[in-house]
Every structure is written in C-alpha cells, then in structure tokens.
Design a protein around this motif. Structure first.
Motif: not given
Length: 265
Positions: A98-118
C-alpha cells in the motif's frame, strides 16, 4: 562567481525516507502516521528536493495507518509537484505494498517480495477449553453486538458474516488504491488481488513494479552522478536510546518476526 553565490549550480537533492517494519498505530509503532508524519512533511518541504525516495521493507500491518501514510505522501507529492520513487528491499507486502503504491515508480531487487493485496483477521477461540476446565463465561451487554467475536464464547455465524463484510470493504479500498495508482500498468492476472505474493521479476511482469533497481545507482541514473541523497528518519527518545521499555520492545520484536515469517523472512 560560483563561490559568491553558493546556491547556483548545486547538485539535485533527493530526500530519502526509510519505511521499515510493521505498520501499526501510536508513536511507538515502527511505522505509523503519528510517528512518521513530521518526517514525511520535512522531507518534502525542506530544501526543495528534486524527488523523494522511499526505502521500503515492510510486511504490512494496520490498513488504516497504511492508508494515512500513503495519503500524506500523495498529498505532499501533488502539492509540491515532487516525483516519488519507491525501492523495495526484502518485502513490500500487504500494507507495505500500500505504501509502495503511493510512489510514481517502484523498483525492486530480484529477491524482493511484493503483493499480498488482501486483508486478514486472526484470533483464537477458547470456549471449548473453558468448558473442559469447568469455567463458565458470563457476559452482560447493552447492545446485542457488543460481544461480537468474543474468543471465550462459541463462534456465531452472524458474527463471522459481519467480520467478513468489514474485511471485504477494507479489501475493496486496498484494490481501489492500487488500481488508482498503477492504472494500466497492472496485468489481468486473476490472482492479483487474492492475497498472493511474488518475487521481483514476476511482480514486474504483473505490473506491481516498474523494474529492477537499487536506490543509489537508480537515483544517479535519473538525477545525475552528483545527486545528493539526504536522509530523513525518526529520532529515538532519550529513554529508548538507553534501553528503556525493554519488555514492550521485546514483545514488539516478536510480533514483527511473526509478520515477516509469513513471507519466509
């Protein structure tokens, strides 16, 4: 001339805010709007930054606090016309995303975990245990719903239905926020809003992130090699620095570990 007018030709500044930990309420929570509000305000308002960067490492927590923090970031970004970049470290899941989505651009590492939109609500039921111990639970209320989901009373179907309605409404707000922020970048993956989570590469495919990247090299790529990164964070109180509140901190640490453990971290 330059040494006489020091503000000319200064390298661009990027304000960096670290958002790490479980999202909760109150000043002692790792992440809360009460604690972070002054930090976020200062980052956007001090020194006319070229951008604000968010370092995110959070498994989630309170949906209300997630919404308040994200809304503050968006309000200031639009008011000051400052772009916001998010960099996900280990995890940006549930409220963390939810916090990350406040940004205009989201960058990640290959091993980053994203989601769990529930949305999740968990607890225990001890009514059978009490009966086996010969203990009778006595509850008196004014208002038929005041004892809803009492863990020491048998679960009622109508209580569960009410809770599911609340969870569905929060889930809808979460989905709306993500759709508003990510728009056409999102894929039509049917499990996108199911509570499932993914690693960095798959998150990029799904439109939850925009690409791989780490904070320092990415900010140099966008704003030049001479970009200045200015970090803003919470100040720890004098008592906290000298080890006060050890019991509360130990309990909070255990709770934090439980949140991160959901993602194998």
């Amino acid at each position: 001339m330059r040494h006489l007018v020091p503000f000319l030709n200064r390298p661009p500044r990027v304000a960096v805010i670290r958002l790490a930990g479980v999202i909760g309420s109150g000043p002692r929570a790792a992440l809360s709007d009460e604690a972070l509000g002054p930090v976020i305000e200062k980052a956007f308002r001090r020194g006319k930054p070229a951008a604000v960067a968010l370092e995110i490492n959070s498994p989630g927590g309170s949906p209300v606090q997630s919404s308040l923090i994200a809304a503050r970031i968006r309000r200031l970004a639009e008011e000051k016309e400052i772009p916001v970049h998010a960099f996900v470290e280990d995890v940006a899941a549930s409220g963390g995303y939810w916090l990350a989505a406040a940004a205009d651009d989201i960058r990640v590492d290959h091993a980053s975990i994203l989601g769990s939109i529930g949305v999740i609500s968990a607890g225990f039921g001890a009514d059978v245990f009490l009966k086996r111990q010969g203990i009778e639970r006595r509850v008196y209320t004014a208002g038929k719903s005041k004892s809803t989901l009492d863990p020491f009373l048998p679960e009622k179907p109508e209580d569960v239905a009410q809770l599911k309605t609340v969870l569905d409404d929060i889930h809808t707000a979460f989905i709306t926020h993500v759709k508003d922020r990510r728009g056409g970048r999102l894929s039509d993956e049917p499990d996108l809003f199911s509570g499932e989570f993914w690693l960095g590469g798959k998150a990029i495919e799904l439109g939850l992130a925009d690409g791989f990247g780490h904070l320092v090299p990415r900010m140099k790529e966008v704003y030049g090699d001479k970009v200045r990164l200015v970090r803003y964070g919470r100040r720890r109180g004098l008592l906290s620095r000298f080890g006060a509140h050890l019991a509360q901190d130990a309990v909070a640490a255990l709770e934090d570990r439980a949140h991160y453990a959901r993602f194998g971290l």
